[in-house]
Write an enzyme that holds these catalytic residues in place. Structure first.
Site, PDB file in Angstrom:
ATOM      1  N   GLY A 194       0.803  -1.218   0.000  1.00 29.49           N
ATOM      2  CA  GLY A 194       0.000   0.000   0.000  1.00 29.49           C
ATOM      3  C   GLY A 194       0.830   1.259   0.000  1.00 29.49           C
ATOM      4  N   ILE A 229       0.342   7.685   4.073  1.00 28.51           N
ATOM      5  CA  ILE A 229       1.577   7.453   4.817  1.00 28.51           C
ATOM      6  C   ILE A 229       2.423   6.371   4.163  1.00 28.51           C
ATOM      7  CG2 ILE A 229       0.634   8.294   6.992  1.00 28.51           C
ATOM      8  CD1 ILE A 229       0.281   5.451   7.924  1.00 28.51           C
ATOM      9  N   GLY A 230       1.809   5.509   3.342  1.00 27.03           N
ATOM     10  CA  GLY A 230       2.590   4.519   2.604  1.00 27.03           C
ATOM     11  C   GLY A 230       3.514   5.181   1.595  1.00 27.03           C
ATOM     12  N   TYR A 244     -13.287  -3.460  11.886  1.00 29.20           N
ATOM     13  CA  TYR A 244     -12.007  -2.788  11.659  1.00 29.20           C
ATOM     14  C   TYR A 244     -11.107  -2.956  12.878  1.00 29.20           C
ATOM     15  CZ  TYR A 244      -8.518   0.833  10.787  1.00 29.20           C
ATOM     16  OH  TYR A 244      -7.330   1.499  10.609  1.00 29.20           O
TER      17      TYR A 244
END
Length: 321
Positions: free
Chosen positions: A40, A45-46, A202
């Site tokens: 990702g 932030i990836g 989640y």
């Protein structure tokens, strides 16, 4: 995390805090002898993690479902840093077939593997089953990474042994792991639409990220492998991860603006755990704001971690039949 430290950015024991950026926490680190796989990596932030690791000299492999977006990410990184070494490979974590294909392709490239960053994820999705018949958030956030890690582990062990350089596996979890179903993981009703709650689901997947790191760390220590496994909460950042709940999260952001991070700050803990010399030999821990942090009681459970491992193995096995 102390609220005051979070708001003020006051550094913790590591010398860094919530205001620290990915560039700051890796300042002076030479990663030119390291190969990193990050899931990702095309956005959020990836992308920032990929950019900063490449800036420090690492060979970065961006593993992404959307290879077009990943190629654009590669272009933006190399345009700003012509010396950057970045490659893109296809990976859809919600498909165990795709995970196997990625691992086969990567391993056939005869590259070493020093660092694996399990960064990709989905959040608050409506109920949906993956092609393997697994609830989508659990399938993408945990099970895909569980299989990927196992398939790349021999390469990591061989790399660590031949180079003498400690391998590192980093699982991106979340403070949301504290907000899961009452028993933590719904082993018996994982794929039951009637009991499904997208926020609890989640939290369940993020709890699984910590438990996975905990159990894998224990197993690797037991066999004496030179690989550490840690998990982390990156902070609260407005990224594409919020797309299924954008309006709600935007309203929350306005009301709680002081605790939100920007993307360079959000990538800091990942880069710190992945590269910092301070963490040599540190394994099975959970970090936030570049400092070790406590988890929920469920995340501390050795029994639950072992049960999740065995459950995940069975899911992978049944999907391949």
């Amino acid at each position: 995390m102390g609220l005051l430290s979070l708001i003020t950015g006051r550094p913790g024991a590591s010398g860094f805090g919530s205001a620290s950026t990915a560039e700051q926490v890796t300042d002076g680190v030479d990663a030119s002898n390291l190969t990193v796989v990050i899931t990702g990596g095309p956005s959020g932030i990836g992308l920032e993690t990929s950019r900063v690791l490449a800036l420090r000299g690492a060979h970065v492999i961006i593993a992404a479902r959307n290879t077009e977006a990943a190629s654009e990410a590669k272009k933006s990184i190399t345009e700003a840093n012509p010396a950057a070494r970045v490659d893109v490979l296809k990976l859809d974590l919600s498909s165990l077939k795709s995970v196997r294909a990625f691992a086969d392709q990567f391993n056939s490239m005869n590259l070493p593997l020093n660092i694996l960053i399990n960064n990709a994820g989905v959040m608050f999705c409506p109920f949906q089953l993956s092609e393997d018949g697994v609830e989508m958030q659990f399938a993408t956030n945990h099970l895909g990474h569980f299989l990927l890690t196992n398939l790349l582990l021999d390469n990591m062990k061989a790399t660590a042994e031949s180079t003498g350089i400690e391998g590192r596996i980093v699982n991106l979890s979340s403070i949301a792991h504290e907000h899961t179903y009452p028993k933590g993981i719904q082993f018996d009703t994982l794929n039951d639409k009637k009991t499904f709650d997208r926020r609890s689901a989640y939290g369940q997947s993020k709890l699984a990220n910590i438990l996975h790191a905990k159990e894998l760390s224990r197993r690797l220590k037991e066999e004496g492998a030179n690989i550490t496994v840690n998990s982390l909460h990156p902070g609260v950042i407005m990224t594409n991860l919020m797309r299924h709940s954008y309006a709600v999260m935007k309203a929350i952001q306005v009301a709680t603006c002081l605790i939100w991070k920007n993307v360079p700050q959000g990538a800091a803990t990942t880069c710190y755990v992945g590269l910092s010399h301070q963490l040599k030999g540190v394994t099975g821990k959970y970090f936030a704001d570049c400092n070790e942090e406590r988890t929920s009681k469920l995340a501390e459970s050795d029994v639950l971690a072992k049960q999740l491992w065995e459950f995940s193995e069975e899911l992978v096995k049944s999907a391949s039949q």
